[in-house]
Each structure stands twice: as C-alpha cells, then as structure tokens.
Design a protein around this motif. Structure first.
Motif, PDB file in Angstrom:
ATOM      1  N   CYS A  58      49.480  43.877  24.221  1.00  0.00           N
ATOM      2  CA  CYS A  58      48.596  43.950  25.388  1.00  0.00           C
ATOM      3  C   CYS A  58      47.328  43.158  25.101  1.00  0.00           C
ATOM      4  O   CYS A  58      46.806  43.186  23.979  1.00  0.00           O
ATOM      5  N   ALA A  59      46.848  42.456  26.107  1.00  0.00           N
ATOM      6  CA  ALA A  59      45.612  41.690  25.956  1.00  0.00           C
ATOM      7  C   ALA A  59      44.642  42.038  27.071  1.00  0.00           C
ATOM      8  O   ALA A  59      44.986  41.976  28.246  1.00  0.00           O
ATOM      9  N   MET A  60      43.453  42.424  26.678  1.00  0.00           N
ATOM     10  CA  MET A  60      42.344  42.575  27.621  1.00  0.00           C
ATOM     11  C   MET A  60      41.613  41.239  27.660  1.00  0.00           C
ATOM     12  O   MET A  60      41.276  40.672  26.608  1.00  0.00           O
ATOM     13  N   VAL A  61      41.373  40.747  28.836  1.00  0.00           N
ATOM     14  CA  VAL A  61      40.711  39.451  29.004  1.00  0.00           C
ATOM     15  C   VAL A  61      39.480  39.639  29.884  1.00  0.00           C
ATOM     16  O   VAL A  61      39.579  40.134  31.007  1.00  0.00           O
ATOM     17  N   GLY A  62      38.318  39.270  29.351  1.00  0.00           N
ATOM     18  CA  GLY A  62      37.079  39.360  30.114  1.00  0.00           C
ATOM     19  C   GLY A  62      36.256  40.593  29.840  1.00  0.00           C
ATOM     20  O   GLY A  62      35.122  40.692  30.300  1.00  0.00           O
ATOM     21  N   THR A  63      36.778  41.543  29.062  1.00  0.00           N
ATOM     22  CA  THR A  63      36.009  42.765  28.833  1.00  0.00           C
ATOM     23  C   THR A  63      34.871  42.558  27.826  1.00  0.00           C
ATOM     24  O   THR A  63      33.880  43.289  27.855  1.00  0.00           O
ATOM     25  N   PHE A  64      35.009  41.569  26.946  1.00  0.00           N
ATOM     26  CA  PHE A  64      33.898  41.283  26.024  1.00  0.00           C
ATOM     27  C   PHE A  64      32.695  40.775  26.816  1.00  0.00           C
ATOM     28  O   PHE A  64      31.547  41.119  26.511  1.00  0.00           O
ATOM     29  N   GLU A  65      32.977  39.966  27.826  1.00  0.00           N
ATOM     30  CA  GLU A  65      31.895  39.395  28.640  1.00  0.00           C
ATOM     31  C   GLU A  65      31.193  40.455  29.483  1.00  0.00           C
ATOM     32  O   GLU A  65      29.990  40.362  29.727  1.00  0.00           O
ATOM     33  N   ILE A  66      31.929  41.476  29.920  1.00  0.00           N
ATOM     34  CA  ILE A  66      31.275  42.484  30.757  1.00  0.00           C
ATOM     35  C   ILE A  66      30.550  43.543  29.925  1.00  0.00           C
ATOM     36  O   ILE A  66      29.580  44.136  30.391  1.00  0.00           O
TER      37      ILE A  66
END
Length: 233
Positions: free
Chosen positions: A149-157
């Motif tokens: 599974c990959a979370m994408v964009g959560t580091f930016e938020i």
C-alpha cells in the motif's frame, strides 16, 4: 462499535470531504480471510486516511507512545486508538519485537486484516526507508498474502511536527497481493527474511514513487537528534 461509528458516521465522511482521497487497487484487498496490508508511513494522517478507504476493518500495530502520551492530547489519542482496536507495540528491543509479532499473528489467526508499516516509524523527509523484517516473519509464519500500500501526498499535508493537516487531495494505492508461500518454514533464515522484506518495500516504492534509502528511518532520526543536540550543546 465505536470503530464503525467513527468510520461510517463521523470521521470517514469528514475525511472524504476534506481530502477527497483517490483510491486505486481496492480490488486487490481480499473481502475475507487473513492478509497483511504493508504500507509506507509518511504522516500521522495515514492512520486515518487508509482505513476509511477499506471496506473491511483493519487492525494496526501502533507504537506504544500513542497510548502513553502526556496531557489531554495524550489521553485523547490513547482513548481513540484503544476504541478502534489498535494494538500498542513496544519498539524498544528484540524481545519487544517478538511480542509484536505474536500480537500480529493473533490478528491473522482470526482471519482479519493486519496493517503494518515495515519502516517502523514515520519518514523524516518523505523518502522511503528500509523495512524491518517483522512483516516477513508474520507473512511466512501466518501463511498469508501481503498487499503493498502506498500513501501519496500525506507527507505534504502533515509532515513531522505539523499538528493540523493542510487540506489537499491525497491518494491511497493498493498493489497486487504478494505470495511468499514458497518460503514456508524458512521464517528463521535471515537472508530469506531480508529478501521478502525488500520485495515488499520495492513494491511499495513502485506504488508511491518515493526515493528509496537503504537505511532504517529510526537510525536517520537518531543521527539528526544527536546532530541537533550538538548544535545547541
């Protein structure tokens, strides 16, 4: 009961409205039976955004610090994690790691979904770090598939240190299940465990598009902490 209230009536609808998560590959998550969902860990928000996208309940091995924090915030965080059935994990040493594996295997023995972040801690800089081999032990010993599974964009938020996340769209991507049945009975062989873990992390990297660092994130964080203390000492 509280898990389903939060997911379907309170937290789930709110997160869908605020972050409008794009969902890819949900068909790869089995509708029944035991499986491990192994993902990257970029943000505290990951704990909420991925589970609300799943049709099934998922139990995470969560770090013990979430259950022992001080003050009102600490008590509220602990109450939330307990209410949704998450399992505290002591990350302080080898024996603690064995206990975490036992807890994880218990979840799988009940034919449930187990969520785990093989990196062991949140990424300090948005990169993908080396995975710890506990996920391989559980996959082989539990005889279950691993869904990357990959979370994408959560580091930016919500990068480390940020309390309130920014309102931006994120993505949740699941990959094809990985079958490690060919390694049955080899969960004590270090080379096998390393190979299985690296295969999982490679698939996560493909899904996330992150830069990979062949080091443990905890070691990098410790170095940064020592460097910071040296600057102010």
């Amino acid at each position: 009961m509280l898990y389903y209230i939060l997911k379907y009536a309170v937290l789930g609808p709110l997160l869908r409205v605020l972050f409008r998560p794009r969902l890819e590959g949900l068909e790869y998550v089995p509708e029944e039976g035991a499986a491990i969902v192994a993902g990257n860990h970029l943000s505290f928000s990951d704990h909420f955004l991925m589970p609300v996208m799943l049709k099934r309940r998922i139990t995470f091995l969560a770090k013990q610090e979430y259950f022992t924090g001080p003050g009102i915030k600490g008590r509220l965080t602990a109450a939330f994690f307990r209410a949704v059935g998450q399992i505290p994990v002591d990350r302080s040493g080898k024996e603690a790691g064995k206990a975490a594996i036992r807890e994880g295997l218990g979840v799988l023995a009940r034919d449930e979904l187990l969520g785990i972040y093989p990196e062991g801690t949140r990424s300090p800089d948005g990169k993908l770090y080396k995975g710890k081999v506990g996920v391989a032990v559980m996959a082989i010993r539990g005889k279950v598939p691993v869904i990357p599974c990959a979370m994408v964009g959560t580091f930016e938020i919500q990068p480390p240190g940020r309390v309130v996340p920014k309102i931006r769209r994120v993505s949740v991507r699941f990959g094809e299940p990985l079958d490690f049945s060919r390694y049955e009975g080899m969960e004590d062989e270090k080379a096998i465990l390393r190979a299985v873990t690296d295969e999982i992390m490679y698939k996560v990297m493909e899904l996330s598009g992150q830069e990979y660092v062949d080091r443990y994130a905890a070691d990098v964080k410790a170095e940064e902490s020592r460097r910071f203390r040296g600057l102010i000492g």
